[in-house]
Design a protein around this motif. Structure first.
Motif, PDB file in Angstrom:
ATOM      1  N   ASN A   1      15.249  -9.743  37.635  1.00 19.20           N
ATOM      2  CA  ASN A   1      16.248 -10.212  38.592  1.00 19.20           C
ATOM      3  C   ASN A   1      17.547 -10.516  37.855  1.00 19.20           C
ATOM      4  N   ALA A   2      18.536  -9.640  38.002  1.00 17.92           N
ATOM      5  CA  ALA A   2      19.805  -9.797  37.290  1.00 17.92           C
ATOM      6  C   ALA A   2      20.541 -11.067  37.707  1.00 17.92           C
ATOM      7  N   THR A   3      20.455 -11.434  38.978  1.00 17.08           N
ATOM      8  CA  THR A   3      21.142 -12.635  39.460  1.00 17.08           C
ATOM      9  C   THR A   3      20.618 -13.874  38.757  1.00 17.08           C
ATOM     10  N   GLN A   4      19.301 -13.949  38.604  1.00 18.24           N
ATOM     11  CA  GLN A   4      18.703 -15.075  37.901  1.00 18.24           C
ATOM     12  C   GLN A   4      19.132 -15.101  36.428  1.00 18.24           C
ATOM     13  N   LEU A   5      19.094 -13.953  35.782  1.00 10.61           N
ATOM     14  CA  LEU A   5      19.438 -13.900  34.360  1.00 10.61           C
ATOM     15  C   LEU A   5      20.917 -14.196  34.121  1.00 10.61           C
ATOM     16  N   GLN A   6      21.754 -13.915  35.102  1.00  6.03           N
ATOM     17  CA  GLN A   6      23.175 -14.214  34.957  1.00  6.03           C
ATOM     18  C   GLN A   6      23.396 -15.714  34.785  1.00  6.03           C
ATOM     19  N   ARG A   7      22.476 -16.526  35.300  1.00  3.22           N
ATOM     20  CA  ARG A   7      22.598 -17.974  35.164  1.00  3.22           C
ATOM     21  C   ARG A   7      22.515 -18.419  33.706  1.00  3.22           C
ATOM     22  N   VAL A   8      21.738 -17.698  32.905  1.00  2.00           N
ATOM     23  CA  VAL A   8      21.654 -18.028  31.477  1.00  2.00           C
ATOM     24  C   VAL A   8      22.995 -17.757  30.802  1.00  2.00           C
TER      25      VAL A   8
ATOM     26  N   ASP B   1      23.741  -5.125  33.114  1.00  2.00           N
ATOM     27  CA  ASP B   1      23.999  -4.113  32.089  1.00  2.00           C
ATOM     28  C   ASP B   1      22.974  -4.170  30.960  1.00  2.00           C
ATOM     29  N   TYR B   2      22.209  -5.242  30.907  1.00  4.81           N
ATOM     30  CA  TYR B   2      21.257  -5.439  29.804  1.00  4.81           C
ATOM     31  C   TYR B   2      19.862  -5.664  30.359  1.00  4.81           C
ATOM     32  N   LEU B   3      19.525  -4.881  31.396  1.00  2.00           N
ATOM     33  CA  LEU B   3      18.274  -5.058  32.108  1.00  2.00           C
ATOM     34  C   LEU B   3      17.722  -3.705  32.530  1.00  2.00           C
ATOM     35  N   VAL B   4      16.440  -3.473  32.293  1.00  2.00           N
ATOM     36  CA  VAL B   4      15.762  -2.264  32.745  1.00  2.00           C
ATOM     37  C   VAL B   4      15.091  -2.581  34.074  1.00  2.00           C
ATOM     38  N   PRO B   5      15.429  -1.878  35.163  1.00  2.00           N
ATOM     39  CA  PRO B   5      14.816  -2.162  36.464  1.00  2.00           C
ATOM     40  C   PRO B   5      13.302  -2.054  36.398  1.00  2.00           C
ATOM     41  N   THR B   6      12.624  -2.904  37.161  1.00  2.00           N
ATOM     42  CA  THR B   6      11.161  -2.862  37.215  1.00  2.00           C
ATOM     43  C   THR B   6      10.699  -1.687  38.059  1.00  2.00           C
ATOM     44  N   PRO B   7       9.803  -0.842  37.548  1.00  2.00           N
ATOM     45  CA  PRO B   7       9.339   0.309  38.335  1.00  2.00           C
ATOM     46  C   PRO B   7       8.439  -0.118  39.473  1.00  2.00           C
ATOM     47  N   LYS B   8       8.378   0.693  40.502  1.00  2.00           N
ATOM     48  CA  LYS B   8       7.479   0.424  41.611  1.00  2.00           C
ATOM     49  C   LYS B   8       6.071   0.843  41.200  1.00  2.00           C
TER      50      LYS B   8
END
Length: 341
Positions: free
Chosen positions: A308-315, A333-340
């Motif tokens: 979750n990029a929104t959550q990680l942006q808080r850090v 930009d520093y996150l690999v999306p989780t596959p289904k």
């Protein structure tokens, strides 16, 4: 002491009175055998019959809840189900794994997000988050002190010496944020870099007035030194703060997309299992070095099953507000999306 912390403290001491036993020696050494994972042959071997670019991989883990997913994936065969032959390698601190990740000794490693984004901001690391390891719980990371310390609220910490693991660590930034939220000057506190395992003894000896503790050291500090929580640091503006994640070098991710996806798919059921006390209790003693009875008392974090990029942006925001970071980073930009699955 505030009512909520006092209530939480009474509940914790009741649990301790009902089930506490003296904790076994904590695992603090990188080579400690309690963390040894499954062995493999040459971890650099490329290619496999299952279509993965690299089936033999090495994963660095910490003696923390954020590494529980990897141990569960190993224990319950989720890595093997995805065609992965995994060697788990213990490390003493996330930042120490960065050189091993860069030179290829590790393919993935657990690291706390503050250290990760500090390295990204300093441009000393080109890596991405592959799996979100854990989200801190308000009762699994707290400031502790002696019962007779006179500290019962954030205002009581002004002028005090607080142990914070390392300078500009997540522990320090979280304390600063909570002091600010409670109208206390964050600079009114002296922050001393003393590691989590050594903080309880430093408080008992008077070297520290208080200190940030995380599990399993939070529970064992109550058992052994009789310390008690005096301030929550995962609450308000810092509630549900992302804690650690599994990262890989961008070069590795680009060269091994199927391997990365297989690792992520293996970790999804493992992260789900980590939320199950009956399952995580099977790996916590080995992971943290405490006995089974103490492991049953630990406050568990939350274990996300997707990134979750929104959550990680808080850090990143926490670092910008309290850690002196000037780099403008976008977590996506520093996150690999989780596959289904």
């Amino acid at each position: 002491m505030s009512a909520d912390v006092s209530s939480a403290t009474r509940r914790r001491f009741l649990r301790l009175a009902l089930g506490a036993t003296v904790a076994a020696p904590l695992a603090t050494s990188a080579g400690c055998s309690v963390l040894n994972g499954s062995s493999s042959n040459d971890s650099s071997s490329q290619g496999s019959s299952n279509g993965l670019e690299k089936s033999k991989i090495t994963v660095g883990i910490l003696t923390s809840q954020g590494s529980a997913g990897a141990k569960l994936a190993e224990k319950f065969g989720y890595f093997k189900q995805q065609g992965l032959d995994v060697t788990i390698k213990p490390i003493t601190a996330g930042p120490q794994a960065i050189p091993a990740l860069i030179n290829g000794e590790l393919d993935f490693t657990v690291i706390n997000y503050v250290s990760f984004y500090q390295a990204i901001g300093a441009k000393t690391l080109d890596a991405k988050v592959v799996v979100d390891g854990d989200t801190a719980n308000e009762n699994s990371q707290m400031v502790v002190a002696k019962p007779d310390s006179g500290i019962s609220s954030p205002k009581d910490l002004a002028g005090k010496k607080i142990g914070i693991q390392a300078s500009k660590s997540a522990a320090e930034l979280l304390v600063r944020a909570q002091l600010k939220d409670n109208d206390v000057d964050p600079n009114s506190v002296t922050y001393l870099p003393i590691t989590f395992p050594n903080i309880p003894a430093a408080i008992a000896s008077g070297q520290l007035d208080a200190g940030v503790e995380v599990e399993p050291y939070l529970t064992t500090a109550e058992q052994k030194q009789g310390l008690q929580p005096v301030m929550k640091i995962i609450t308000g503006s810092t509630a549900n703060m992302p804690n650690t994640g599994y990262i890989a070098m961008s070069k590795f991710i680009n060269a091994n997309p199927k391997t990365v996806a297989a690792f992520q798919r293996a970790m999804i059921p493992a992260q789900t299992d980590a939320a199950d006390r009956s399952k995580i209790s099977q790996v916590l003693p080995e992971l943290s070095g405490v006995d089974q009875a103490t492991a049953a008392l630990l406050n568990l974090d939350t274990f996300p099953t997707s990134n979750n990029a929104t959550q990680l942006q808080r850090v990143i925001t926490l670092l910008q507000n309290y850690g002196g970071m000037t780099a403008q980073l976008n977590a996506s930009d520093y996150l690999v999306p989780t596959p289904k699955v």
